[in-house]
Design a protein around this motif. Structure first.
Motif, PDB file in Angstrom:
ATOM      1  N   SER A 148      -0.903  -8.187  -7.747  1.00 43.05           N
ATOM      2  CA  SER A 148       0.257  -7.323  -7.948  1.00 43.05           C
ATOM      3  C   SER A 148       0.225  -6.777  -9.373  1.00 43.05           C
ATOM      4  CB  SER A 148       1.541  -8.142  -7.717  1.00 43.05           C
ATOM      5  OG  SER A 148       2.647  -7.306  -7.910  1.00 43.05           O
ATOM      6  N   PRO A 149       0.435  -5.497  -9.608  1.00 39.49           N
ATOM      7  CA  PRO A 149       0.699  -4.506  -8.568  1.00 39.49           C
ATOM      8  C   PRO A 149      -0.583  -4.138  -7.818  1.00 39.49           C
ATOM      9  CG  PRO A 149       0.571  -3.450 -10.706  1.00 39.49           C
ATOM     10  CD  PRO A 149       0.417  -4.920 -10.952  1.00 39.49           C
ATOM     11  N   ASN A 150      -0.410  -3.647  -6.574  1.00 40.60           N
ATOM     12  CA  ASN A 150      -1.533  -3.180  -5.770  1.00 40.60           C
ATOM     13  C   ASN A 150      -1.969  -1.810  -6.302  1.00 40.60           C
ATOM     14  OD1 ASN A 150      -3.242  -2.168  -3.881  1.00 40.60           O
ATOM     15  ND2 ASN A 150      -1.911  -2.578  -2.117  1.00 40.60           N
ATOM     16  N   PRO A 151      -3.223  -1.679  -6.804  1.00 47.77           N
ATOM     17  CA  PRO A 151      -3.657  -0.391  -7.354  1.00 47.77           C
ATOM     18  C   PRO A 151      -4.019   0.624  -6.264  1.00 47.77           C
ATOM     19  CG  PRO A 151      -5.445  -1.958  -7.481  1.00 47.77           C
ATOM     20  CD  PRO A 151      -4.284  -2.704  -6.886  1.00 47.77           C
ATOM     21  N   TYR A 152      -4.007   0.189  -5.015  1.00 45.12           N
ATOM     22  CA  TYR A 152      -4.483   1.073  -3.950  1.00 45.12           C
ATOM     23  C   TYR A 152      -3.326   1.656  -3.126  1.00 45.12           C
ATOM     24  CZ  TYR A 152      -9.021  -1.059  -4.936  1.00 45.12           C
ATOM     25  OH  TYR A 152     -10.162  -1.498  -5.545  1.00 45.12           O
ATOM     26  N   GLY A 153      -2.577   2.570  -3.697  1.00 52.56           N
ATOM     27  CA  GLY A 153      -1.518   3.219  -2.928  1.00 52.56           C
ATOM     28  C   GLY A 153      -2.103   4.328  -2.053  1.00 52.56           C
ATOM     29  N   ILE A 154      -1.611   4.477  -0.800  1.00 53.13           N
ATOM     30  CA  ILE A 154      -2.213   5.475   0.097  1.00 53.13           C
ATOM     31  C   ILE A 154      -1.212   6.530   0.577  1.00 53.13           C
ATOM     32  CG2 ILE A 154      -4.021   3.908   0.919  1.00 53.13           C
ATOM     33  CD1 ILE A 154      -2.357   3.654   3.522  1.00 53.13           C
ATOM     34  N   VAL A 155       0.024   6.479   0.124  1.00 56.23           N
ATOM     35  CA  VAL A 155       1.012   7.433   0.635  1.00 56.23           C
ATOM     36  C   VAL A 155       0.626   8.873   0.290  1.00 56.23           C
ATOM     37  CG1 VAL A 155       3.412   8.204   0.437  1.00 56.23           C
ATOM     38  CG2 VAL A 155       2.892   5.783   0.678  1.00 56.23           C
TER      39      VAL A 155
ATOM     40  N   TRP B 112      -3.570   5.626  -6.612  1.00 55.85           N
ATOM     41  CA  TRP B 112      -4.835   5.011  -6.166  1.00 55.85           C
ATOM     42  C   TRP B 112      -5.713   4.905  -7.407  1.00 55.85           C
ATOM     43  CZ3 TRP B 112      -6.982   3.328  -1.463  1.00 55.85           C
ATOM     44  CH2 TRP B 112      -8.380   3.254  -1.400  1.00 55.85           C
ATOM     45  N   ALA B 113      -5.836   3.669  -7.978  1.00 57.76           N
ATOM     46  CA  ALA B 113      -6.570   3.495  -9.225  1.00 57.76           C
ATOM     47  C   ALA B 113      -7.496   2.283  -9.128  1.00 57.76           C
ATOM     48  CB  ALA B 113      -5.604   3.335 -10.388  1.00 57.76           C
ATOM     49  N   PRO B 114      -8.629   2.445  -8.463  1.00 53.78           N
ATOM     50  CA  PRO B 114      -9.536   1.306  -8.225  1.00 53.78           C
ATOM     51  C   PRO B 114      -9.943   0.592  -9.498  1.00 53.78           C
ATOM     52  CG  PRO B 114     -10.239   3.201  -6.962  1.00 53.78           C
ATOM     53  CD  PRO B 114      -9.130   3.675  -7.855  1.00 53.78           C
ATOM     54  N   SER B 115     -10.042   1.337 -10.625  1.00 49.65           N
ATOM     55  CA  SER B 115     -10.520   0.696 -11.851  1.00 49.65           C
ATOM     56  C   SER B 115      -9.544  -0.357 -12.363  1.00 49.65           C
ATOM     57  CB  SER B 115     -10.758   1.753 -12.930  1.00 49.65           C
ATOM     58  OG  SER B 115      -9.548   2.428 -13.159  1.00 49.65           O
ATOM     59  N   GLU B 116      -8.309  -0.295 -11.884  1.00 46.07           N
ATOM     60  CA  GLU B 116      -7.318  -1.274 -12.336  1.00 46.07           C
ATOM     61  C   GLU B 116      -7.301  -2.526 -11.477  1.00 46.07           C
ATOM     62  OE1 GLU B 116      -3.680   0.938 -12.376  1.00 46.07           O
ATOM     63  OE2 GLU B 116      -4.530   2.402 -13.777  1.00 46.07           O
ATOM     64  N   ALA B 117      -8.130  -2.536 -10.420  1.00 51.60           N
ATOM     65  CA  ALA B 117      -8.120  -3.690  -9.516  1.00 51.60           C
ATOM     66  C   ALA B 117      -8.847  -4.867 -10.140  1.00 51.60           C
ATOM     67  CB  ALA B 117      -8.791  -3.313  -8.196  1.00 51.60           C
TER      68      ALA B 117
ATOM     69  N   PHE C  90       0.825  -1.221   0.000  1.00 53.37           N
ATOM     70  CA  PHE C  90       0.000   0.000   0.000  1.00 53.37           C
ATOM     71  C   PHE C  90       0.857   1.269   0.000  1.00 53.37           C
ATOM     72  CE2 PHE C  90      -3.000  -3.145   1.462  1.00 53.37           C
ATOM     73  CZ  PHE C  90      -4.188  -2.767   0.841  1.00 53.37           C
ATOM     74  N   PHE C  91       2.163   1.095   0.232  1.00 52.65           N
ATOM     75  CA  PHE C  91       2.999   2.284   0.353  1.00 52.65           C
ATOM     76  C   PHE C  91       3.523   2.781  -0.986  1.00 52.65           C
ATOM     77  CE2 PHE C  91       2.951   0.644   4.651  1.00 52.65           C
ATOM     78  CZ  PHE C  91       2.719   1.802   5.357  1.00 52.65           C
ATOM     79  N   HIS C  92       2.611   3.222  -1.821  1.00 54.44           N
ATOM     80  CA  HIS C  92       3.027   3.964  -3.006  1.00 54.44           C
ATOM     81  C   HIS C  92       1.962   5.020  -3.265  1.00 54.44           C
ATOM     82  CE1 HIS C  92       0.145   2.032  -5.824  1.00 54.44           C
ATOM     83  NE2 HIS C  92       0.231   1.037  -4.957  1.00 54.44           N
TER      84      HIS C  92
END
Lengths: 257, 341
Positions: B87-94, B76-81, B71-73
C-alpha cells in the motif's frame, strides 16, 4: 374519381415481355376486375397504372396510361406524385411493422407533408371507419400494426391507402392471403368504397370477381414464356354468362386455368 | 403352398421390414456426426473458460498482494512498486478503463452514422455496376493490418488533425459544461487521434452488417412506401430504417466490440500516458489494451506483469458486459418489430 385509360401498353422485365399491347378504359365509380390464370400479366398490368412496375430493376413499359386527360408517363410527370394520386393494396398485408396503427394510416398523409394534428386525427378516424376497422382498433391506436390479425392488417392497409383520398384504388389480389371471413369483410368493403373511388382489383378467384366487380377483363397467355394478353373486357354478368371468346368461356367455366 | 411355408415367408417379410425400420440402420453415421458436433460445442465453451481461468490465475498474485479494490484509482506507476509494501497500490487501472471507453465511444459516434450512410448508399442508391466494386472496397478496409492503420495515423492523421484540434480549442472548449473535453494543448498523439483511427477500423464491420440488414427488408415494405408516393429518402425513412433498427444497433455493438479490444493501432497514436485521466480528447491517454501491448515486453517491476493481467481481465469483463448488453438490446428491439434477430 378519375378515369384510367390504358393505351397499347406492353410491359417488360429486361428482355422478357410480360404483357403485350393491352388497351382498356377503366371507368370511375365502378369496380373493374382483372382475372386470368397465373402468369397472365394481370398483376404486372395493374402495376403499370401507378408506375410501380418500373421500380423493379430492368423493368420498362411501352404505350401509355392516362389519368383522365393526363398522360402519367409524360415527360414532365413525377412518378412519385402519380403514386400519391393512386392508392394500392397488395397481395400480402404489409403494414409498416414498427409503426403504430395510427402512424400506419397517417403515413401517406405525412409523406404529403400534412402535419396538423387535428387533420391527421380526423383523417385516421375517417379512413379506419371507411375500412371497417375503427370499432376494432379505436381503443388501441398506439399499438403496433403488426399485432393485428391478417384480415385486420389488410383492412389497415386499405385504410392507409385511402387516407390520402386517392383518385384510384388498385388492389392486387387483396384476399389471397386471407381466410374466408376476412375475405368476405374485404369484399363488403369494396362495395362501399366503389362509390368514392375508381377501383381495379386483380384476382384469380373467379367467384370473387363475380361477387365484387361491375366490369371484368380476362387475360391469358398462349403458353409458357409468351406475353399475357387481354382477351376481352365486358360487364361482369356478360363475361360470366355469355362471354364473347371461347377462351374466356373455358376459363370461367373452370375448364382450364 | 403348404401352410407352414406361408407362415415362414410372412415372418421373413416382417422381420426384413423390421430390419429396414430398425434404429440401428441410421445410428452409426448419425452418432458420429452428433458426437463430433457436441465435442466442438463443448470445446468452444471449454476454451472460453480456460482463457478466463488463465488470465485470472496470472493476475492472482497481484490481486492477492494489493487487494482487488486497490486497483480502482487513476495512477499507474510501476517504478514505485516494491515487493515489501502493498500500500499504496501503484497500479491504478481506472484511467485505462476510461480511455478504452472514451476512445470506443468517440469512434462509434463517428463510424455509425458514416457506416450506415455508406451502407444505405450501397444498398439503396448506387447503380448496380458500382455496387460490387464498392462492397469489395469496403471489405478491403477490413483486410488492412492494424499496424498499417497505426503508421497511417502517425504519418498522416496526427499532422492532419492539428487544424481541427485548433478549431476545437478555440470554439468548442469555450462551451460551458462540455468545454473541458476540448481543451488544449493538442499533443498530436492523443485520444482524438486514436478515436479517429479506430473509427476507420470499425467502419467495415458497421458497413457490412448494416448493408446485410438493409437487404433483408422485404420488398413488400418498400413497395408499400413507394406506392404511397414516397421518394427515395422517404422510402428509406418509412420502410427501410425502422425495419432495420435492431440490426443496425447490433452492427454498432459488434463494431464497438472490435473497438474495445483494438490494440496496436491505438497504442501507436494514443500517446500512452498512464499517470492519470486526461479529460480533454486533445490530451494523451491509454487504453486497457494499449498499456498491455506497450509494457508487456519490458515489465520488470514487482507485480508489473501480474498487474497487466489484471488490466487484461478488466478488458475481458468489459467486452463481455458490452456484448451481453448488445444482445439484450437487439433481442428486445427484435421482439418489438416482430422479427427474429
Amino acid at each position: 374519381m378519375k378515369r384510367v385509360s390504358v393505351d397499347a401498353v406492353s410491359a417488360y422485365f429486361g428482355a422478357h415481355k410480360a404483357v403485350e399491347d393491352v388497351s382498356m378504359v377503366i371507368e370511375p365509380a365502378r369496380v373493374t376486375a382483372l382475372i386470368g390464370p397465373s402468369g397472365c400479366g394481370k398483376s404486372t398490368l395493374i402495376r403499370t397504372i401507378n408506375r410501380l412496375h418500373e421500380v423493379v430493376p430492368g423493368a420498362r413499359i411501352e404505350g401509355t396510361v392516362h389519368l383522365d386527360e393526363i398522360d402519367i408517363y409524360g415527360e414532365s410527370i413525377d412518378p412519385v406524385l402519380v403514386r400519391r394520386q393512386i392508392g394500392m393494396v397488395f397481395q400480402r398485408p404489409n403494414p409498416f411493422p414498427t409503426m403504430s396503427i395510427y402512424d400506419n394510416v397517417a403515413s401517406g398523409l405525412r409523406l404529403n407533408r400534412v402535419k396538423n394534428k387535428d387533420t391527421l386525427d380526423s383523417a385516421v378516424e375517417r379512413s379506419l371507419k371507411l375500412a371497417g376497422l375503427w370499432d376494432e382498433v379505436s381503443s388501441r391506436l398506439n399499438n403496433p400494426g403488426g399485432g393485428l390479425s391478417g384480415g385486420q392488417q389488410q383492412r389497415l392497409c386499405i385504410a392507409r391507402a385511402i387516407a390520402v383520398e386517392p383518385a384510384v384504388l388498385l388492389m392486387d389480389e387483396p384476399c389471397s392471403a386471407l381466410d374466408p371471413i376476412s375475405t368476405l369483410k374485404i369484399e363488403d368493403l369494396i362495395h362501399e368504397l366503389k362509390e368514392r373511388y375508381t377501383i381495379v382489383i386483380v384476382t384469380h378467384n373467379m367467384q370473387q370477381a363475380a361477387r365484387v366487380s361491375d366490369v371484368t377483363a380476362f387475360f391469358t397467355i398462349a403458353g409458357a414464356g409468351e406475353p399475357g394478353r387481354l382477351i376481352e373486357m365486358d360487364e361482369t354478368s356478360k363475361i360470366f354468362t355469355n362471354p364473347g371468346d371461347e377462351r374466356t368461356e373455358a376459363y370461367v367455366t373452370g375448364r382450364f386455368g | 403352398m403348404p401352410k407352414g411355408k406361408a407362415k415362414e415367408v410372412a415372418r421373413a417379410e416382417t422381420s426384413s421390414l423390421a430390419l429396414q425400420l430398425s434404429k440401428k440402420r441410421r445410428i452409426t453415421g448419425d452418432a458420429i456426426f452428433a458426437n463430433l458436433n457436441r465435442a466442438s460445442g463443448i470445446a468452444v465453451i471449454a476454451l472460453l473458460i480456460a482463457m478466463i481461468w488463465f488470465v485470472l490465475s496470472e493476475a492472482t498474485p497481484s490481486l492477492r498482494h494489493y487487494g482487488i479494490f486497490s486497483f480502482f484509482h487513476t495512477r499507474w506507476a510501476p517504478s514505485e512498486a516494491s515487493l515489501a509494501s502493498s500500500s499504496p497500490n501503484p497500479y491504478g487501472i481506472v484511467q485505462f478503463i476510461y480511455g478504452t471507453a472514451i476512445v470506443s465511444i468517440i469512434a462509434m459516434v463517428i463510424s455509425v452514422p458514416v457506416g450506415v450512410g455508406v451502407a444505405l448508399f450501397i444498398s439503396e442508391v448506387c447503380p448496380k455496376k458500382l455496387k460490387k466494386t464498392l462492397t469489395t472496397l469496403t471489405e478491403l478496409l477490413a483486410a488492412v493490418p492494424s499496424v498499417v492503420y497505426g503508421f497511417w495515423g502517425i504519418a498522416v492523421l496526427v499532422p492532419a488533425l492539428r487544424p481541427a484540434a485548433g478549431f476545437m480549442e478555440n470554439t468548442l472548449a469555450k462551451i460551458p459544461g462540455v468545454g473541458g473535453f476540448f481543451e488544449g494543448p493538442f499533443f498530436g498523439f492523443s485520444i482524438l487521434a486514436a478515436s479517429v483511427v479506430l473509427s476507420i477500423m470499425v467502419l467495415p464491420t458497421v458497413i457490412a452488417i448494416s448493408r446485410e440488414v438493409f437487404s433483408t427488408v422485404p420488398r413488400d415494405h418498400r413497395e408499400a412506401a413507394i406506392a404511397l408516393g414516397g421518394t427515395r429518402w422517404e422510402v428509406i425513412r418509412t420502410a427501410v430504417l425502422p425495419y432495420s433498427r435492431s440490426g443496425v444497433v447490433g452492427a454498432s455493438f459488434l463494431g464497438l466490440g472490435r473497438a474495445l479490444g483494438e490494440t496496436i493501432a491505438v497504442t501507436m497514436v494514443i500517446g500512452n500516458s498512464v499517470l492519470g485521466i486526461s479529460w480533454s480528447i486533445l490530451g494523451q491517454g491509454a487504453t486497457l489494451a494499449s498499456v498491455i501491448a506497450n509494457e508487456f515486453t519490458e515489465a520488470n517491476q514487482p507485480f508489473h506483469i501480474e498487474s497487466l493481467f489484471v488490466a487484461g481481465f478488466a478488458l475481458m469483463i468489459l467486452t463481455l458486459v458490452v456484448n451481453v448488453i448488445a444482445r439484450v438490446i437487439v433481442a428486445r428491439m427484435g421482439a418489438a418489430t416482430g422479427r427474429a434477430s
